[in-house]
Design an enzyme around this catalytic site. Structure first.
Site, PDB file in Angstrom:
ATOM      1  CE  LYS A  57      -3.770  -2.360   2.187  1.00  0.00           C
ATOM      2  NZ  LYS A  57      -4.390  -2.932   3.283  1.00  0.00           N
ATOM      3  CD  GLN A  99      -3.589  -4.338   6.721  1.00  0.00           C
ATOM      4  OE1 GLN A  99      -3.327  -3.421   5.984  1.00  0.00           O
ATOM      5  NE2 GLN A  99      -4.128  -5.510   6.005  1.00  0.00           N
ATOM      6  CG  ASP A 140     -10.052  -0.427   5.093  1.00  0.00           C
ATOM      7  OD1 ASP A 140      -9.383  -0.624   3.679  1.00  0.00           O
ATOM      8  OD2 ASP A 140      -9.160  -0.830   6.083  1.00  0.00           O
TER       9      ASP A 140
END
Ligand code: NDP
Length: 287
Positions: A53, A97, A120
């Site tokens: 990422k 994460q 997200d």
């Protein structure tokens, strides 16, 4: 001959467009999109995801800030960091994460992220916005899958979509997105009877199960478009390799189009994270 949907190429093109947009935001608006990525613990897969990422951010000119916290981090400490990032106007996206270590409640973490910085798309406010057909931040994997479907089929209106899997990160948001695009949606899961029968009626079949090669050729209607979200590592003939939730070799000849694994939905997930980060920066600036 079925079309193999090139998710890597689509993702590269999307990222190329985003790179141009980022340069324009910096030059014209003095706006540098920035994402803070928070990693707690030392899960090896999570480290690889975060590295990929951050690498994509660098390629696009998006600023990324990494916060690596030790395995024993307490929930209060993580929530305090999230609050600091919420208050920081130079940070537009916050990604924690998952999974987090077991002493931390992931629901509390997701709830703590400001909805406008929730790149997200997992905050309950963003889930609700998607449910009422007014999406703000959409989860990256379903968003990437939708983009591939629209690129392949154009208008999705009236198609019968069958989604195998009902997780909060893939199956459910995928169903909501396809409903919003006027598909007739069936969601099947581990308690569904006669899964094969449902799958055979699909114009669009999305597999998000987490079982290698779960979808067999005779479950797929001739001419269906198949999106394989699964990423499973298996041992075959003494070698380790990635396969999807669809038995690609036998399903591909029946399908009009199908995503491969790897190189299908996977690259779209990171590309859509970049897309959401740019969108979050613009949203917060009122652009
Ligand atoms: P989850 O394990 O959270 O959900 C799996 C879903 O599949 C559940 O709804 C479950 O049903 C259903 N299921 C399990 N077994 C069966 C069965 N025998 N028959 C029918 N349905 C079944 O997985 P995720 O949604 O998080 O991920 C799915 C796959 O997608 C995984 O391979 C994962 O690695 C991959 N993935 C890929 C991403 C990418 O970037 N390409 C991103 C995220 C995930 P029930 O709810 O009843 O238990």
């Amino acid at each position: 001959m079925s079309e193999v949907i090139d998710g890597k190429k689509f993702a590269d093109n999307l990222c190329a467009e985003l790179k141009v947009e980022v340069a324009q935001l910096i030059a014209n608006e003095n706006l540098l999109p920035c994402i803070a990525v928070v990693l707690v613990g030392d899960d090896p897969a999570s480290h690889v995801y975060v590295k990929n990422k951050v690498l994509r951010c660098t390629q696009l000119g998006i600023k990324s800030i990494e916060h690596r916290l030790p395995m024993e981090t307490e929930q209060a400490e993580l929530l305090a960091l999230i609050e600091t990032l919420n208050q920081d106007d130079s940070v537009h996206g916050i990604l924690v994460q998952l999974p987090v270590p077991k002493q931390i409640d992931d629901k509390a973490v997701l709830a703590a992220i400001s909805p406008t910085k929730d790149v997200d798309g997992f905050h309950i406010q963003n889930v609700g916005a998607l449910a009422v057909g007014e999406p703000i931040m959409v989860p990256c994997t379903p968003l990437g899958s939708l983009m591939l479907l629209q690129d392949t089929l154009g208008d999705l209106s009236g198609k019968h979509a069958v989604i195998v899997g009902r997780s909060n990160i893939v199956g459910k948001p995928m169903a909501l997105l396809l409903l919003q695009h006027h598909c007739t949606v069936t969601v099947v899961h581990s308690r569904t009877k006669d899964i094969e029968e449902h799958c055979r009626r699909a114009d669009i079949l999305v597999a998000a199960v987490g079982i290698p090669k779960f979808i067999k050729a005779d479950w797929v209607k001739s001419g269906a478009v198949v999106i394989d979200v699964g990423i499973n590592r298996i041992q075959e003939e003494g070698k380790s390799r990635l396969v999807g939730d669809v038995d690609f070799e036998t399903v591909a000849p029946r399908a009009a189009a199908i995503t491969p694994v790897p190189g299908g939905v996977g690259p779209m997930t990171i590309a859509c994270l970049m897309y959401n980060t740019v969108a979050a920066a613009k949203l917060q600036r009122g652009l």
